[in-house]
Design an enzyme around this catalytic site. Structure first.
Site, PDB file in Angstrom:
ATOM      1  N   GLY A 115    -117.764 -32.003  28.801  1.00  0.00           N
ATOM      2  CA  GLY A 115    -116.551 -31.421  28.234  1.00  0.00           C
ATOM      3  C   GLY A 115    -115.829 -32.355  27.293  1.00  0.00           C
ATOM      4  N   ASP A 116    -115.829 -33.639  27.610  1.00  0.00           N
ATOM      5  CA  ASP A 116    -115.198 -34.638  26.739  1.00  0.00           C
ATOM      6  C   ASP A 116    -115.965 -34.753  25.425  1.00  0.00           C
ATOM      7  OD1 ASP A 116    -113.690 -35.099  29.068  1.00  0.00           O
ATOM      8  OD2 ASP A 116    -115.155 -36.572  29.746  1.00  0.00           O
TER       9      ASP A 116
END
Length: 309
Positions: free
Chosen positions: A247-248
């Site tokens: 997600g990052d």
């Protein structure tokens, strides 16, 4: 300049066991220790994609020293504020399925928070501030929104958080928020399972104040809601090896292309590619992997209720 803010960094202790036997002594097959935290990961991936950023936040104790040394060894820029107590250790146990055990955060005083606000007051129009991750128990959940209200005009903010912190943040009108479908569902007390669900509730987040919203849905693709468009992007074909930092990587991939082109659609495509590339590898994505996977990703307008146009 890009700044990432990680209020709650960690040392991630990633452990691989072929056969976990609860109640007995186990010996790991593989282990990795990493400087972790969502904002830290964004800084790390941005560097891999050719962009420098400065990591801000709070670290303390021997674990905080490990984080600073690890990032400096990677030639990443840091300006952490030192606190009393040890930065938390998060255990990520992989044995058939993945289990996470997150440690306790050190106490962060109002003086420490004031120092962070002072750092961010030095930002100038055109700068980007990425605020990512959970908020420690010793800090009020409104911290991200307070930061947003304090930023100089012309500084854009991207926020990746959840729960009360996300609810408070969107009211402060960030440039972009990126909940996953679980976090989006939790915000409204529902279960988000379809793209239509993601669009419906993503639009509610936008109505609350966020300028743009990305909802990531793991293997089911992702949705981008802007002031003008609703876009859907598929995920490329590949075998998921590692969910840590995926997600990052979406945030970093999006940001890397956005600052180069100013094009939200192209940035969205790069975000999906970067998130997928990290998920398909044992570490974090590379520029080459991102560019390869971009070719498999189709970003198209989405007709809520009728699928892709």
């Amino acid at each position: 300049m890009i700044y990432t803010v990680t209020l709650n960094p960690s040392v991630d202790y990633i452990v691989q066991l072929d056969n976990l036997k609860t109640g007995l002594v186990n010996t790991v097959d593989e282990e990795t220790k990493l400087a972790g935290g969502k904002g830290v990961n964004v800084t790390r991936v941005l560097k891999r994609l050719g962009h420098q950023s400065t990591a801000l936040g709070f670290v303390g104790g021997f674990t905080g020293q490990f984080i600073e040394k690890s990032l400096n060894d990677e030639e990443l820029s840091t300006k952490f504020i030192h606190v009393e107590g040890d930065t938390r250790i998060n255990i990520k146990l992989k044995s058939g399925e993945e289990t996470e055990i997150n440690g306790l955060s050190p106490s962060i005083s109002e003086d420490h928070v004031d120092k962070l606000f002072e750092q961010l007051s030095q930002t100038v129009p055109g700068d980007l501030v990425v605020m990512a991750g959970s908020v420690p128990a010793s800090i009020d959940q409104s911290i991200y929104s307070r930061i947003l209200y304090s930023l100089p005009d012309g500084v854009q903010a991207i926020v990746d958080t959840k729960g009360k912190a996300l609810e408070e943040t969107v009211k402060a009108k960030p440039f972009l928020v990126k909940p996953n479908h679980h976090e989006l569902g939790d915000l409204f007390g529902v279960t988000v399972t379809t793209v239509d669900d993601a669009v419906k509730y993503g639009k509610k987040v936008q109505a609350m104040g966020a300028e743009n919203v990305i909802v990531s849905m793991a293997g089911n693709g992702a949705v981008l809601i802007t002031q003008e468009d609703i876009l859907f992007g598929n995920v490329p074909v590949g075998h998921v090896k590692n969910s840590v930092g995926a997600g990052d990587s979406v945030v970093a991939g999006f940001l890397s292309t956005y600052i180069e082109t100013g094009d939200l659609k192209e940035a969205f495509q790069s975000g999906i590619a970067a998130g997928s590339a990290s998920a398909f590898s044992s570490g974090f994505c590379t520029e080459e992997e991102v560019q390869t996977l971009r070719k498999q990703i189709s970003v198209k307008p989405y007709d809520n209720g009728g699928g892709q146009k």
